[in-house]
Scaffold this motif. Structure first.
Motif, PDB file in Angstrom:
ATOM      1  N   THR A  13       1.308  -1.315   0.261  1.00 41.47           N
ATOM      2  CA  THR A  13       0.434  -0.219   0.128  1.00 41.47           C
ATOM      3  C   THR A  13       0.618   1.240  -0.107  1.00 41.47           C
ATOM      4  O   THR A  13       0.411   2.545  -0.384  1.00 41.47           O
ATOM      5  N   LEU A  14       1.563   1.061   0.288  1.00 43.11           N
ATOM      6  CA  LEU A  14       3.281   2.647   0.455  1.00 43.11           C
ATOM      7  C   LEU A  14       3.818   2.684  -0.548  1.00 43.11           C
ATOM      8  O   LEU A  14       3.844   3.783  -1.060  1.00 43.11           O
ATOM      9  N   ALA A  15       4.178   1.383  -1.261  1.00 39.68           N
ATOM     10  CA  ALA A  15       4.529   1.270  -2.445  1.00 39.68           C
ATOM     11  C   ALA A  15       3.403   2.444  -3.673  1.00 39.68           C
ATOM     12  O   ALA A  15       3.807   3.753  -4.196  1.00 39.68           O
ATOM     13  N   GLU A  16       2.549   2.216  -3.568  1.00 33.54           N
ATOM     14  CA  GLU A  16       1.484   2.680  -3.934  1.00 33.54           C
ATOM     15  C   GLU A  16       1.077   3.911  -4.001  1.00 33.54           C
ATOM     16  O   GLU A  16       0.758   5.281  -4.522  1.00 33.54           O
ATOM     17  N   VAL A  17       0.479   4.502  -3.248  1.00 32.79           N
ATOM     18  CA  VAL A  17       0.392   5.879  -2.598  1.00 32.79           C
ATOM     19  C   VAL A  17       1.495   6.438  -3.119  1.00 32.79           C
ATOM     20  O   VAL A  17       1.583   7.995  -3.279  1.00 32.79           O
ATOM     21  N   VAL A  18       2.897   5.916  -2.792  1.00 33.63           N
ATOM     22  CA  VAL A  18       4.471   7.255  -2.560  1.00 33.63           C
ATOM     23  C   VAL A  18       5.152   7.306  -4.032  1.00 33.63           C
ATOM     24  O   VAL A  18       4.901   8.510  -4.680  1.00 33.63           O
ATOM     25  N   GLN A  19       3.866   6.118  -5.244  1.00 31.03           N
ATOM     26  CA  GLN A  19       4.165   6.146  -6.536  1.00 31.03           C
ATOM     27  C   GLN A  19       3.280   6.992  -6.637  1.00 31.03           C
ATOM     28  O   GLN A  19       3.115   8.172  -7.944  1.00 31.03           O
ATOM     29  N   TYR A  20       2.014   7.392  -7.045  1.00 31.40           N
ATOM     30  CA  TYR A  20       0.914   8.169  -6.774  1.00 31.40           C
ATOM     31  C   TYR A  20       1.465   9.640  -6.680  1.00 31.40           C
ATOM     32  O   TYR A  20       1.738  10.943  -7.829  1.00 31.40           O
ATOM     33  N   PHE A  21       2.048  10.227  -5.609  1.00 33.07           N
ATOM     34  CA  PHE A  21       2.589  11.704  -5.243  1.00 33.07           C
ATOM     35  C   PHE A  21       3.980  11.717  -6.290  1.00 33.07           C
ATOM     36  O   PHE A  21       3.605  13.196  -6.428  1.00 33.07           O
ATOM     37  N   GLN A  22       4.538  10.816  -6.417  1.00 36.30           N
ATOM     38  CA  GLN A  22       5.857  11.300  -6.591  1.00 36.30           C
ATOM     39  C   GLN A  22       5.349  11.697  -8.741  1.00 36.30           C
ATOM     40  O   GLN A  22       6.035  12.426  -8.766  1.00 36.30           O
TER      41      GLN A  22
END
Length: 280
Positions: A40-49
């Motif tokens: 989940t964290l990886a998806e969230v970080v990618q979204y913001f990046q």
């Protein structure tokens, strides 16, 4: 233009958005809350990046949480226990991260730009799959040994309740959440709350428990307004029942706060934007 990120982290989904105004979240996306927090964290970080440099990110999360470590603690979602959500996001995005509970975030959003705009003393309670609450006193979110856990207020049995119901809270049985959450209503009456007609006895009993909570909080916190949100409160006919019962219970002893629905479409997400701005 300064761009901020907002995260409303729930037990079933993460809702994320970017923007520069708490009232106007943009590019709202939802990710399932995986049993592997790193996914989940990886998806969230990618979204913001993918959306450019941010000044800060705010997180309004399910709990309980530990403010010192920035971690989710004693959650029934075992994989998320002690997961350092705040610091993981801070490392992944290299920006300041504001961090609080989902209901404290909603309280902050409603106080800054929603139903309590301009007020310094407010309580927000969500009534849905669970019950939780957040509070501002003197314009500041209430933190102590931890954060408020209003869903576990101990309440007395509703006046005239005829159904012998033990409650659904695994810790306390018949606390507020155990007796008045959505799952509690379904367990007591055999159908989801939204399928019960407005004239059903269930709503009088539900109003009694919520009114008890409102009067208790009025005695302790003395808020100017109590905002009742969450799925169960989508039944707008419940509000006058709660207000009337709260007046009966208080018996004129103290002035009661206004008891109102949310003023924001996304209270938790709007609050997360405020957390992001304050962190930055």
């Amino acid at each position: 233009m300064s761009l901020y990120g907002a995260v409303e982290a729930g037990g079933t989904k993460f809702v994320v958005a970017v923007g520069d105004d708490p009232l106007q979240p943009r590019e709202v996306r939802r990710f399932s809350t995986s049993n592997n927090p790193l996914e989940t964290l990886a998806e969230v970080v990618q979204y913001f990046q993918e959306r450019g440099p941010l000044k800060g990110v705010g997180v309004a999360t399910f709990g309980p949480i530990d403010f010192a470590s920035g971690a989710i603690t004693n959650t029934p979602k075992l994989a998320w226990q002690n997961f350092p959500l705040r610091d993981a996001l801070r490392r992944g995005l290299n920006v300041p991260v504001g961090f609080d509970t989902d209901v404290n975030g909603a309280a902050l959003g409603e106080a800054r730009c929603g139903a309590g705009k301009g007020l310094e003393n407010l309580v927000y309670i969500t009534v849905g799959t669970g019950i939780g609450g957040g509070a501002l006193v003197g314009g500041q979110l209430v933190h102590g040994l931890m954060h408020p856990e209003m869903g576990h207020l101990l309440v007395r049995r509703a006046s005239g309740e005829k159904v012998d119901f033990a409650g659904v809270c695994p810790f306390h049985g018949d606390c507020l959440e155990g007796l008045a959450s959505g799952p509690a209503m379904q367990a007591r009456w055999g159908v989801p709350a939204h399928e019960l007609p407005p004239e059903h006895e269930a709503w009088r009993i539900e109003a009694d428990y919520l009114a008890q909570a409102c009067v208790n909080l009025a005695c302790v916190v003395s808020p100017q307004v109590i905002v009742l949100g969450g799925g169960v409160m989508g039944q707008r006919h419940l509000f006058p029942l709660v207000r009337t019962r709260a007046e009966e219970l208080s018996q004129g002893y103290l002035p009661l706060p206004a008891i109102v629905p949310p003023g924001l479409e996304y209270p938790g997400l709007s609050g997360a934007f405020v957390l992001a701005m304050e962190a930055a």
